[in-house]
Scaffold this motif. Structure first.
Motif, mmCIF file in Angstrom:
data_model
loop_
_atom_site.group_PDB
_atom_site.id
_atom_site.type_symbol
_atom_site.label_atom_id
_atom_site.label_comp_id
_atom_site.label_asym_id
_atom_site.label_seq_id
_atom_site.Cartn_x
_atom_site.Cartn_y
_atom_site.Cartn_z
ATOM 1 N N LEU A 1 39.179 36.412 36.338
ATOM 2 C CA LEU A 1 38.351 37.490 36.053
ATOM 3 C C LEU A 1 38.492 38.263 36.499
ATOM 4 C CD1 LEU A 1 36.152 38.117 34.291
ATOM 5 C CD2 LEU A 1 34.569 38.177 36.435
ATOM 6 N N ASP A 2 39.079 40.205 35.847
ATOM 7 C CA ASP A 2 39.028 41.303 36.522
ATOM 8 C C ASP A 2 37.863 42.201 36.789
ATOM 9 O OD1 ASP A 2 40.402 43.786 36.784
ATOM 10 O OD2 ASP A 2 40.996 44.447 34.423
ATOM 11 N N CYS A 3 37.510 41.576 37.053
ATOM 12 C CA CYS A 3 36.509 42.447 37.854
ATOM 13 C C CYS A 3 36.094 43.245 39.721
ATOM 14 C CB CYS A 3 34.750 41.646 37.775
ATOM 15 S SG CYS A 3 33.503 42.585 38.275
ATOM 16 N N PRO A 4 36.614 44.465 39.789
ATOM 17 C CA PRO A 4 36.851 44.996 40.786
ATOM 18 C C PRO A 4 35.486 44.908 41.083
ATOM 19 C CG PRO A 4 38.202 45.927 39.723
ATOM 20 C CD PRO A 4 37.677 45.758 38.540
ATOM 21 N N ALA A 5 35.331 44.502 42.857
ATOM 22 C CA ALA A 5 34.032 45.365 43.764
ATOM 23 C C ALA A 5 33.882 46.867 43.484
ATOM 24 C CB ALA A 5 33.917 45.489 44.869
ATOM 25 N N GLN A 6 32.176 47.699 42.724
ATOM 26 C CA GLN A 6 31.995 48.215 42.513
ATOM 27 C C GLN A 6 31.718 48.328 41.351
ATOM 28 O OE1 GLN A 6 32.572 51.397 44.977
ATOM 29 N NE2 GLN A 6 33.348 50.661 46.743
ATOM 30 N N SER A 7 32.665 47.983 39.805
ATOM 31 C CA SER A 7 32.231 47.816 39.096
ATOM 32 C C SER A 7 31.028 47.368 38.590
ATOM 33 C CB SER A 7 33.097 46.537 38.099
ATOM 34 O OG SER A 7 34.372 46.506 38.757
ATOM 35 N N ARG A 8 30.965 48.031 37.253
ATOM 36 C CA ARG A 8 29.424 47.624 36.595
ATOM 37 C C ARG A 8 29.594 46.757 35.661
ATOM 38 N NH1 ARG A 8 27.632 53.903 34.893
ATOM 39 N NH2 ARG A 8 27.782 55.011 37.242
ATOM 40 N N ILE A 9 27.843 46.131 35.521
ATOM 41 C CA ILE A 9 28.213 45.040 34.807
ATOM 42 C C ILE A 9 26.705 44.287 33.864
ATOM 43 C CG2 ILE A 9 27.839 42.215 34.523
ATOM 44 C CD1 ILE A 9 29.474 42.201 37.923
ATOM 45 N N THR A 10 26.735 44.491 32.786
ATOM 46 C CA THR A 10 25.898 44.458 32.214
ATOM 47 C C THR A 10 25.318 43.179 31.931
ATOM 48 O OG1 THR A 10 26.309 46.562 30.943
ATOM 49 C CG2 THR A 10 24.673 45.460 29.649
ATOM 50 N N LEU A 11 24.135 42.455 32.419
ATOM 51 C CA LEU A 11 23.599 41.209 31.829
ATOM 52 C C LEU A 11 23.349 41.160 31.047
ATOM 53 C CD1 LEU A 11 21.999 40.901 35.784
ATOM 54 C CD2 LEU A 11 24.489 40.321 35.054
ATOM 55 N N MET B 1 30.159 28.136 28.622
ATOM 56 C CA MET B 1 29.904 29.562 29.295
ATOM 57 C C MET B 1 28.735 29.993 29.032
ATOM 58 S SD MET B 1 30.663 29.566 32.759
ATOM 59 C CE MET B 1 32.244 29.242 32.986
ATOM 60 N N PRO B 2 27.381 30.138 28.905
ATOM 61 C CA PRO B 2 26.334 30.009 28.200
ATOM 62 C C PRO B 2 26.135 31.871 27.825
ATOM 63 C CG PRO B 2 24.980 29.032 29.594
ATOM 64 C CD PRO B 2 27.119 29.429 30.147
ATOM 65 N N HIS B 3 25.999 32.367 28.819
ATOM 66 C CA HIS B 3 26.114 33.951 28.460
ATOM 67 C C HIS B 3 26.859 35.078 28.483
ATOM 68 C CE1 HIS B 3 22.820 32.326 31.562
ATOM 69 N NE2 HIS B 3 21.731 32.307 30.777
ATOM 70 N N ARG B 4 26.992 35.696 27.662
ATOM 71 C CA ARG B 4 27.871 36.721 28.293
ATOM 72 C C ARG B 4 28.023 38.119 28.691
ATOM 73 N NH1 ARG B 4 29.867 32.964 26.337
ATOM 74 N NH2 ARG B 4 30.671 32.331 23.655
ATOM 75 N N ILE B 5 28.553 38.471 29.242
ATOM 76 C CA ILE B 5 28.382 40.025 30.267
ATOM 77 C C ILE B 5 29.152 41.052 29.773
ATOM 78 C CG2 ILE B 5 27.595 38.738 32.329
ATOM 79 C CD1 ILE B 5 30.084 38.912 33.139
ATOM 80 N N THR B 6 28.992 41.512 29.957
ATOM 81 C CA THR B 6 30.050 43.395 29.546
ATOM 82 C C THR B 6 30.373 43.826 31.106
ATOM 83 O OG1 THR B 6 29.692 43.569 27.443
ATOM 84 C CG2 THR B 6 30.723 45.576 28.693
ATOM 85 N N ILE B 7 31.700 44.219 31.556
ATOM 86 C CA ILE B 7 31.933 44.745 32.208
ATOM 87 C C ILE B 7 32.359 46.520 32.510
ATOM 88 C CG2 ILE B 7 33.726 44.529 34.750
ATOM 89 C CD1 ILE B 7 33.910 41.311 34.169
ATOM 90 N N ALA B 8 32.538 46.959 33.185
ATOM 91 C CA ALA B 8 33.020 48.661 33.353
ATOM 92 C C ALA B 8 33.603 48.981 34.552
ATOM 93 C CB ALA B 8 31.787 49.676 32.971
ATOM 94 N N ARG B 9 35.029 48.353 34.203
ATOM 95 C CA ARG B 9 35.634 47.862 35.789
ATOM 96 C C ARG B 9 35.818 49.202 36.222
ATOM 97 N NH1 ARG B 9 36.750 44.775 32.103
ATOM 98 N NH2 ARG B 9 37.627 42.931 32.339
ATOM 99 N N TYR B 10 35.512 49.010 37.709
ATOM 100 C CA TYR B 10 35.423 50.629 38.204
ATOM 101 C C TYR B 10 36.836 50.909 39.054
ATOM 102 C CZ TYR B 10 35.370 53.221 43.117
ATOM 103 O OH TYR B 10 35.286 53.855 43.965
ATOM 104 N N ARG B 11 37.407 52.120 39.000
ATOM 105 C CA ARG B 11 38.741 52.778 39.026
ATOM 106 C C ARG B 11 38.847 53.852 40.112
ATOM 107 N NH1 ARG B 11 40.003 56.562 33.706
ATOM 108 N NH2 ARG B 11 41.823 56.836 34.966
ATOM 109 N N GLY B 12 37.685 53.953 40.762
ATOM 110 C CA GLY B 12 37.845 54.770 42.260
ATOM 111 C C GLY B 12 36.650 56.878 42.193
#
Length: 98
Positions: free
Chosen positions: A58-68, A1-12
Protein backbone atom coordinates in the motif's frame (compact mmCIF):
# COMPACT_ATOMS: atom_id res chain seq x y z
CA UNK A 1 -11.72 -6.50 2.54
CA UNK A 2 -15.14 -5.02 3.31
CA UNK A 3 -14.32 -1.29 3.46
CA UNK A 4 -13.08 1.34 1.00
CA UNK A 5 -10.73 4.18 1.94
CA UNK A 6 -9.35 7.07 -0.09
CA UNK A 7 -5.77 8.29 0.35
CA UNK A 8 -4.37 11.75 -0.47
CA UNK A 9 -0.66 10.91 -0.34
CA UNK A 10 1.64 13.30 1.52
CA UNK A 11 4.13 15.08 -0.81
CA UNK A 12 6.00 17.22 1.72
CA UNK A 13 5.80 20.63 3.29
CA UNK A 14 5.11 23.75 1.23
CA UNK A 15 5.31 27.41 2.14
CA UNK A 16 1.91 27.32 3.87
CA UNK A 17 1.89 23.78 5.29
CA UNK A 18 1.59 20.16 4.13
CA UNK A 19 1.14 19.41 0.42
CA UNK A 20 -0.78 16.34 -0.81
CA UNK A 21 -1.22 14.54 -4.12
CA UNK A 22 -4.85 14.43 -5.33
CA UNK A 23 -6.82 11.54 -3.75
CA UNK A 24 -6.44 8.27 -5.60
CA UNK A 25 -9.00 5.59 -6.37
CA UNK A 26 -10.71 3.89 -3.41
CA UNK A 27 -8.63 1.15 -1.79
CA UNK A 28 -10.03 -2.06 -0.28
CA UNK A 29 -9.26 -2.29 3.42
CA UNK A 30 -10.39 -3.48 6.82
CA UNK A 31 -10.95 -0.47 9.12
CA UNK A 32 -11.25 -0.52 12.90
CA UNK A 33 -12.06 2.82 14.53
CA UNK A 34 -10.80 2.06 18.04
CA UNK A 35 -8.51 4.01 20.36
CA UNK A 36 -5.00 2.58 20.87
CA UNK A 37 -1.65 3.96 21.99
CA UNK A 38 1.06 3.58 19.32
CA UNK A 39 4.40 5.14 18.40
CA UNK A 40 4.60 7.59 15.49
CA UNK A 41 7.43 7.86 12.95
CA UNK A 42 9.56 9.82 15.46
CA UNK A 43 9.09 7.22 18.23
CA UNK A 44 6.78 9.38 20.35
CA UNK A 45 3.73 7.74 21.97
CA UNK A 46 0.53 8.98 20.35
CA UNK A 47 -3.13 7.98 20.33
CA UNK A 48 -4.42 6.19 17.23
CA UNK A 49 -8.18 6.44 16.69
CA UNK A 50 -8.30 4.21 13.59
CA UNK A 51 -6.34 1.24 12.33
CA UNK A 52 -6.38 0.06 8.73
CA UNK A 53 -5.30 -3.27 7.26
CA UNK A 54 -4.80 -3.30 3.49
CA UNK A 55 -3.00 -5.32 0.85
CA UNK A 56 0.80 -5.50 0.87
CA UNK A 57 2.59 -2.66 -0.90
CA UNK A 58 0.00 0.00 0.00
CA UNK A 59 1.37 3.41 -1.02
CA UNK A 60 0.55 5.54 2.02
CA UNK A 61 3.39 7.66 3.41
CA UNK A 62 3.15 8.90 7.00
CA UNK A 63 1.18 12.16 7.24
CA UNK A 64 -1.07 11.21 4.29
CA UNK A 65 -4.76 12.14 4.58
CA UNK A 66 -7.12 9.18 4.64
CA UNK A 67 -10.90 9.31 4.23
CA UNK A 68 -12.46 6.46 6.20
CA UNK A 69 -15.74 4.68 5.28
CA UNK A 70 -17.50 6.79 7.96
CA UNK A 71 -16.49 9.93 6.03
CA UNK A 72 -14.05 11.04 8.72
CA UNK A 73 -10.72 12.36 7.40
CA UNK A 74 -7.68 11.32 9.43
CA UNK A 75 -3.89 11.40 9.12
CA UNK A 76 -1.56 8.39 8.82
CA UNK A 77 0.77 8.24 11.82
CA UNK A 78 2.70 5.03 11.18
CA UNK A 79 2.72 2.42 8.43
CA UNK A 80 3.78 -1.13 9.21
CA UNK A 81 4.24 -3.74 6.45
CA UNK A 82 3.70 -7.33 7.62
CA UNK A 83 5.49 -10.03 5.67
CA UNK A 84 6.33 -13.57 6.62
CA UNK A 85 8.22 -15.24 3.75
CA UNK A 86 7.77 -18.97 3.83
CA UNK A 87 5.08 -18.94 6.50
CA UNK A 88 1.41 -19.70 5.81
CA UNK A 89 0.12 -16.28 6.96
CA UNK A 90 -1.22 -13.43 4.83
CA UNK A 91 0.92 -10.42 4.02
CA UNK A 92 -0.58 -7.01 4.68
CA UNK A 93 0.07 -3.36 5.41
CA UNK A 94 -1.18 -1.87 8.67
CA UNK A 95 -1.75 1.88 8.97
CA UNK A 96 -2.24 3.59 12.32
CA UNK A 97 -4.20 6.85 12.02
CA UNK A 98 -4.63 9.92 14.16
Amino acid sequence: MPHRITIARYRGDGPVGPVYWPPGDPVAALVSETVRTVRDRTGAEVTSTAQIIASPGLDCPAQSRITLPSGRVTTALHISPHTAPGLPVPQSTEVFCE
